[in-house]
Design a protein around this motif. Structure first.
Motif, PDB file in Angstrom:
ATOM      1  N   PRO A 162       4.524  -9.978 -16.447  1.00 37.64           N
ATOM      2  CA  PRO A 162       3.766  -9.128 -15.529  1.00 37.64           C
ATOM      3  C   PRO A 162       2.626  -8.398 -16.242  1.00 37.64           C
ATOM      4  CG  PRO A 162       6.123  -8.802 -15.215  1.00 37.64           C
ATOM      5  CD  PRO A 162       5.964  -9.600 -16.461  1.00 37.64           C
ATOM      6  N   ALA A 163       1.511  -8.266 -15.522  1.00 37.69           N
ATOM      7  CA  ALA A 163       0.297  -7.694 -16.099  1.00 37.69           C
ATOM      8  C   ALA A 163      -0.302  -6.652 -15.176  1.00 37.69           C
ATOM      9  CB  ALA A 163      -0.728  -8.798 -16.348  1.00 37.69           C
ATOM     10  N   PHE A 164      -0.780  -5.564 -15.782  1.00 36.80           N
ATOM     11  CA  PHE A 164      -1.584  -4.594 -15.048  1.00 36.80           C
ATOM     12  C   PHE A 164      -3.026  -4.740 -15.490  1.00 36.80           C
ATOM     13  CE2 PHE A 164      -3.875  -0.572 -14.704  1.00 36.80           C
ATOM     14  CZ  PHE A 164      -3.790  -0.392 -13.336  1.00 36.80           C
ATOM     15  N   MET A 165      -3.943  -4.859 -14.516  1.00 33.44           N
ATOM     16  CA  MET A 165      -5.363  -5.038 -14.794  1.00 33.44           C
ATOM     17  C   MET A 165      -6.101  -3.721 -14.547  1.00 33.44           C
ATOM     18  SD  MET A 165      -6.009  -8.747 -12.970  1.00 33.44           S
ATOM     19  CE  MET A 165      -5.266  -8.299 -11.394  1.00 33.44           C
ATOM     20  N   PRO A 166      -6.578  -3.042 -15.593  1.00 28.89           N
ATOM     21  CA  PRO A 166      -7.423  -1.866 -15.364  1.00 28.89           C
ATOM     22  C   PRO A 166      -8.652  -2.243 -14.542  1.00 28.89           C
ATOM     23  CG  PRO A 166      -6.737  -1.985 -17.661  1.00 28.89           C
ATOM     24  CD  PRO A 166      -6.356  -3.299 -17.031  1.00 28.89           C
ATOM     25  N   VAL A 167      -9.076  -1.319 -13.696  1.00 25.87           N
ATOM     26  CA  VAL A 167     -10.193  -1.594 -12.795  1.00 25.87           C
ATOM     27  C   VAL A 167     -11.506  -1.153 -13.429  1.00 25.87           C
ATOM     28  CG1 VAL A 167     -11.183  -1.094 -10.529  1.00 25.87           C
ATOM     29  CG2 VAL A 167      -8.717  -1.431 -10.770  1.00 25.87           C
ATOM     30  N   GLY A 168     -12.405  -2.118 -13.597  1.00 26.29           N
ATOM     31  CA  GLY A 168     -13.752  -1.831 -14.096  1.00 26.29           C
ATOM     32  C   GLY A 168     -14.745  -2.038 -12.969  1.00 26.29           C
TER      33      GLY A 168
ATOM     34  N   TYR B  88      -2.143 -17.118  -6.115  1.00 26.49           N
ATOM     35  CA  TYR B  88      -2.049 -16.560  -4.765  1.00 26.49           C
ATOM     36  C   TYR B  88      -1.877 -15.048  -4.845  1.00 26.49           C
ATOM     37  CZ  TYR B  88      -1.516 -21.415  -3.548  1.00 26.49           C
ATOM     38  OH  TYR B  88      -1.742 -22.761  -3.411  1.00 26.49           O
ATOM     39  N   ALA B  89      -2.572 -14.347  -3.959  1.00 27.03           N
ATOM     40  CA  ALA B  89      -2.515 -12.896  -3.923  1.00 27.03           C
ATOM     41  C   ALA B  89      -1.951 -12.439  -2.588  1.00 27.03           C
ATOM     42  CB  ALA B  89      -3.909 -12.302  -4.129  1.00 27.03           C
TER      43      ALA B  89
ATOM     44  N   GLU C 111       9.120  -2.335  -8.735  1.00 25.46           N
ATOM     45  CA  GLU C 111       9.845  -2.887  -7.589  1.00 25.46           C
ATOM     46  C   GLU C 111       9.243  -4.224  -7.171  1.00 25.46           C
ATOM     47  OE1 GLU C 111      12.589  -1.992  -6.473  1.00 25.46           O
ATOM     48  OE2 GLU C 111      12.869   0.139  -6.859  1.00 25.46           O
ATOM     49  N   ALA C 112       7.922  -4.341  -7.242  1.00 24.31           N
ATOM     50  CA  ALA C 112       7.266  -5.596  -6.883  1.00 24.31           C
ATOM     51  C   ALA C 112       7.583  -6.688  -7.904  1.00 24.31           C
ATOM     52  CB  ALA C 112       5.763  -5.391  -6.760  1.00 24.31           C
ATOM     53  N   VAL C 113       7.640  -6.340  -9.188  1.00 25.75           N
ATOM     54  CA  VAL C 113       8.038  -7.314 -10.204  1.00 25.75           C
ATOM     55  C   VAL C 113       9.429  -7.854  -9.889  1.00 25.75           C
ATOM     56  CG1 VAL C 113       8.713  -7.575 -12.637  1.00 25.75           C
ATOM     57  CG2 VAL C 113       6.571  -6.430 -12.058  1.00 25.75           C
ATOM     58  N   ALA C 114      10.321  -6.989  -9.465  1.00 25.22           N
ATOM     59  CA  ALA C 114      11.678  -7.414  -9.122  1.00 25.22           C
ATOM     60  C   ALA C 114      11.698  -8.385  -7.962  1.00 25.22           C
ATOM     61  CB  ALA C 114      12.531  -6.190  -8.784  1.00 25.22           C
ATOM     62  N   ARG C 115      10.604  -8.445  -7.203  1.00 26.46           N
ATOM     63  CA  ARG C 115      10.499  -9.329  -6.044  1.00 26.46           C
ATOM     64  C   ARG C 115       9.560 -10.504  -6.299  1.00 26.46           C
ATOM     65  NH1 ARG C 115      11.999  -4.378  -4.869  1.00 26.46           N
ATOM     66  NH2 ARG C 115      13.316  -3.987  -3.034  1.00 26.46           N
ATOM     67  N   GLY C 116       9.191 -10.731  -7.568  1.00 23.84           N
ATOM     68  CA  GLY C 116       8.473 -11.944  -7.917  1.00 23.84           C
ATOM     69  C   GLY C 116       6.982 -11.835  -8.101  1.00 23.84           C
ATOM     70  N   ILE C 117       6.424 -10.607  -8.228  1.00 28.26           N
ATOM     71  CA  ILE C 117       4.985 -10.426  -8.419  1.00 28.26           C
ATOM     72  C   ILE C 117       4.657 -10.422  -9.912  1.00 28.26           C
ATOM     73  CG2 ILE C 117       3.043  -8.864  -8.057  1.00 28.26           C
ATOM     74  CD1 ILE C 117       3.986 -10.316  -5.526  1.00 28.26           C
ATOM     75  N   ASP C 118       3.501 -11.019 -10.255  1.00 29.82           N
ATOM     76  CA  ASP C 118       3.099 -11.169 -11.657  1.00 29.82           C
ATOM     77  C   ASP C 118       1.940 -10.275 -12.088  1.00 29.82           C
ATOM     78  OD1 ASP C 118       4.862 -13.504 -12.027  1.00 29.82           O
ATOM     79  OD2 ASP C 118       3.433 -14.523 -10.712  1.00 29.82           O
ATOM     80  N   MET C 119       1.038  -9.926 -11.160  1.00 32.04           N
ATOM     81  CA  MET C 119      -0.197  -9.249 -11.541  1.00 32.04           C
ATOM     82  C   MET C 119      -0.494  -8.103 -10.584  1.00 32.04           C
ATOM     83  SD  MET C 119      -2.423 -12.724 -12.251  1.00 32.04           S
ATOM     84  CE  MET C 119      -3.920 -11.868 -12.770  1.00 32.04           C
ATOM     85  N   PHE C 120      -1.101  -7.038 -11.128  1.00 34.15           N
ATOM     86  CA  PHE C 120      -1.430  -5.845 -10.364  1.00 34.15           C
ATOM     87  C   PHE C 120      -2.786  -5.299 -10.798  1.00 34.15           C
ATOM     88  CE2 PHE C 120       3.115  -6.089 -11.117  1.00 34.15           C
ATOM     89  CZ  PHE C 120       3.659  -5.906  -9.851  1.00 34.15           C
ATOM     90  N   ASP C 121      -3.432  -4.564  -9.902  1.00 33.73           N
ATOM     91  CA  ASP C 121      -4.593  -3.751 -10.261  1.00 33.73           C
ATOM     92  C   ASP C 121      -4.560  -2.501  -9.408  1.00 33.73           C
ATOM     93  OD1 ASP C 121      -7.161  -3.594  -8.182  1.00 33.73           O
ATOM     94  OD2 ASP C 121      -5.746  -5.200  -7.724  1.00 33.73           O
ATOM     95  N   CYS C 122      -5.114  -1.429  -9.926  1.00 36.78           N
ATOM     96  CA  CYS C 122      -5.210  -0.199  -9.138  1.00 36.78           C
ATOM     97  C   CYS C 122      -6.099   0.788  -9.879  1.00 36.78           C
ATOM     98  CB  CYS C 122      -3.831   0.418  -8.917  1.00 36.78           C
ATOM     99  SG  CYS C 122      -3.802   1.754  -7.692  1.00 36.78           S
ATOM    100  N   VAL C 123      -6.855   1.591  -9.125  1.00 39.36           N
ATOM    101  CA  VAL C 123      -7.672   2.641  -9.735  1.00 39.36           C
ATOM    102  C   VAL C 123      -6.838   3.870 -10.070  1.00 39.36           C
ATOM    103  CG1 VAL C 123      -9.761   1.887  -8.542  1.00 39.36           C
ATOM    104  CG2 VAL C 123      -8.309   3.646  -7.492  1.00 39.36           C
ATOM    105  N   MET C 124      -5.573   3.890  -9.676  1.00 35.42           N
ATOM    106  CA  MET C 124      -4.771   5.102  -9.799  1.00 35.42           C
ATOM    107  C   MET C 124      -4.724   5.696 -11.206  1.00 35.42           C
ATOM    108  SD  MET C 124      -0.944   5.887  -8.408  1.00 35.42           S
ATOM    109  CE  MET C 124      -1.539   5.798  -6.718  1.00 35.42           C
ATOM    110  N   PRO C 125      -4.426   4.927 -12.267  1.00 34.09           N
ATOM    111  CA  PRO C 125      -4.318   5.575 -13.580  1.00 34.09           C
ATOM    112  C   PRO C 125      -5.627   6.176 -14.069  1.00 34.09           C
ATOM    113  CG  PRO C 125      -4.189   3.193 -13.784  1.00 34.09           C
ATOM    114  CD  PRO C 125      -4.088   3.494 -12.325  1.00 34.09           C
ATOM    115  N   THR C 126      -6.757   5.525 -13.789  1.00 38.04           N
ATOM    116  CA  THR C 126      -8.029   6.079 -14.240  1.00 38.04           C
ATOM    117  C   THR C 126      -8.472   7.240 -13.345  1.00 38.04           C
ATOM    118  OG1 THR C 126      -9.101   4.266 -13.027  1.00 38.04           O
ATOM    119  CG2 THR C 126      -8.849   4.009 -15.400  1.00 38.04           C
TER     120      THR C 126
END
Length: 387
Positions: free
Chosen positions: A42-48, A224-225, A268-283
Motif C-alpha cells: 500500500p502507498a500514500f501519494m502526497p498531493v502536489g 482501477y480507481a 480500513e481500506a487496505v483491509a478491504r483490498g485497496i493499494d493506493m491513496f492520495d489526500c491533501v489532508m496531511p499537508t
C-alpha cells in the motif's frame, strides 16, 4: 478491449505493471512498476496540486518514503499550461521529481471549483476559477494534457457526484463516466512504462458500482480507481462500498481509492483490498496546526501546548517530531511563521509514510488484523500523558 500497445521494444524503460507479493485476508502487498521507478503498495501519494507538495522540497518528500506524488490536471492546465510544461521537458523535470507521478483527470476540480460549468456527452465546458476564462475538457483533451505533463499514471475523465444523491443522478453520472472511460482509453498513447486507470463510479449504490466495475474491466485498464467516495458520506458507507466493489476488480491490477484520507480510512481500506491513496489532508492539516501521531491527532493551536517542553511524538522516525518542543511549534503556529507549516507538514507526511510502511510489513508478516487493531488502540489512548 485490451491494454493499449506499448512503445517499441527499443525503449529501455520497464513496462508498466503490477506485482502482487503477499496477501493477508483482502489486504495486499505489491509493487507498481513504471518508467520512473517502482511504487511500493500500500502507498500514500502526497498531493502536489500545482507541481509542488506545499511547504516541502522534493528531496524531502522522497526522503520521508514517498515513491509517487500526484499532480492536478485542472490546475496545471490553467497554470502554467500543459503545452508549456511539455516544452520545458515535462512535469518530472519541471519540478525536479525523477520518480513516478500520477495525474488526476481534472474532472473533480471542474465539478467542485470551476464556475458556470456545463456537462454534455462531449465533455465539460467551464470558466476558470482564476480569471473566468472559458475552457473545454473532454476525455480526449484530458488524456492529451496528462500526456503533455508526462505523468506515469493517467486517469480517465469522469463525473463525480457529491453524496447524498438520488439514484437517478448517480446512475446518469456512472453511465456517462463509462462512456468517457472508453474514449479516454482510446485516446491514451501507451508509452512504455506509463499506464491509464479507469474510475469506478456509482455513488453509494452497490449495484451501480458493480455495473461500473464490470464495464471498466471489459474496456481494460492498467489499474482501477474508486472515485466519488469521501465526498460527504459516513465512513461506514464508504467502507461498505469498497468491500462490495474491490473484489470485482482484477487481482493482478492496482486499486486506487481517490481522495482518501484519514489514517483510519486508509488502514480500513487496505483491509478491504485497496493499494493506493492520495489526500491533501496531511499537508493541509500541517499548515493549520494539526499533527498526526501514533497517539492520535494533536491540535497545536491549543493554549495547553504553550509551556509544554515535550516533543510531538518521541516514537516518530522524523527528527522534526522528536527534536522540537510542543511549546516552540505552538509558538510558530500562533505567530503564523512559515517554519511552523513546514515542520508540521513534514511530521504529517512522515507519519503517513510510516503508516503505509507498517501496513506493508504487517501484510508480509501475515498479521495485518493485529497491526490494525494495535494502531487504532494507540490512537484511542490519546495524547501523551500530562506532565
Amino acid at each position: 478491449m485490451t491494454d493499449a500497445p506499448l512503445a517499441s521494444a527499443t525503449d529501455s524503460s520497464p513496462a508498466f505493471g503490477f506485482t502482487l507479493h503477499a496477501t493477508d485476508g483482502a489486504a495486499r502487498r505489491g509493487t507498481v512498476t513504471t518508467a520512473h521507478g517502482e511504487i511500493r503498495t500500500p502507498a500514500f501519494m502526497p498531493v502536489g496540486t500545482q507541481a509542488t507538495v506545499k511547504c516541502m522540497y522534493p528531496e524531502q518528500v522522497r526522503a520521508l518514503g514517498a515513491d509517487v506524488i500526484l499532480g492536478n490536471t485542472y490546475h496545471l492546465m490553467l497554470r502554467p499550461g500543459a503545452e508549456r510544461v511539455a516544452r520545458l521537458g515535462g512535469l518530472h523535470r519541471l519540478m525536479n521529481w525523477p520518480h513516478p507521478i500520477l495525474t488526476d483527470s481534472g474532472g473533480f476540480q471542474v465539478m467542485s471549483l470551476a464556475q458556470l460549468r456545463k456537462i454534455t456527452e462531449k465533455g465539460v465546458t467551464f470558466q476558470s476559477h482564476i480569471d473566468g476564462s472559458r475552457h473545454e475538457l473532454t476525455p480526449e483533451r484530458s488524456i492529451e494534457i496528462q500526456g503533455l505533463l508526462g505523468s506515469n499514471i493517467q486517469m480517465q475523465l469522469d463525473e463525480c457526484v457529491a453524496l447524498p444523491a438520488t439514484r437517478a443522478d448517480m446512475e446518469r453520472a456512472m453511465e456517462l463516466s463509462l462512456r468517457w472511460a472508453a474514449r479516454s482509453k482510446a485516446a491514451f498513447f501507451g508509452k512504455r512504462g506509463h499506464g491509464i486507470f479507469g474510475i469506478v463510479q456509482g455513488g453509494d449504490d452497490e449495484e451501480l458500482r458493480a455495473r461500473s466495475a464490470r464495464g471498466l474491466v471489459e474496456i481494460g485498464f492498467h489499474g482501477y480507481a474508486l472515485g466519488g467516495l469521501a465526498v460527504g458520506e459516513p465512513q461506514e458507507v464508504m467502507l461498505r462500498v469498497i468491500e462490495a466493489t474491490a473484489p470485482l476488480l482484477p487481482a493482478d491490477k492496482p486499486r486506487y481509492l481517490m481522495g482518501v484520507g484519514t489514517p483510519h480510512d486508509m488502514i480500513e481500506a487496505v483491509a478491504r483490498g485497496i493499494d493506493m491513496f492520495d489526500c491533501v489532508m496531511p499537508t493541509r492539516a500541517g499548515r493549520h496546526g494539526q499533527v498526526f501521531t501514533a497517539r492520535g491527532r494533536v491540535n497545536l493551536k491549543n493554549a495547553r501546548h504553550a509551556d509544554d517542553p515535550r516533543p510531538i511524538d518521541e516514537t516518530s522516525p522524523e527528527p522534526a517530531a522528536r527534536e522540537w518542543s510542543r511549546a516552540y511549534l505552538h509558538h510558530l503556529v500562533r505567530t503564523g511563521e512559515a517554519l511552523g507549516a513546514m515542520l508540521l507538514t513534514r511530521i504529517n507526511l512522515a507519519y503517513y509514510q510510516t503508516l503505509m510502511g507498517g501496513a506493508r510489513e504487517a501484510i508480509e508478516a501475515g498479521r495485518y488484523a493485529d497491526w490494525k487493531a494495535e494502531t487504532i488502540a494507540g490512537w484511542a489512548e490519546g495524547d501523551i500523558a500530562p506532565l
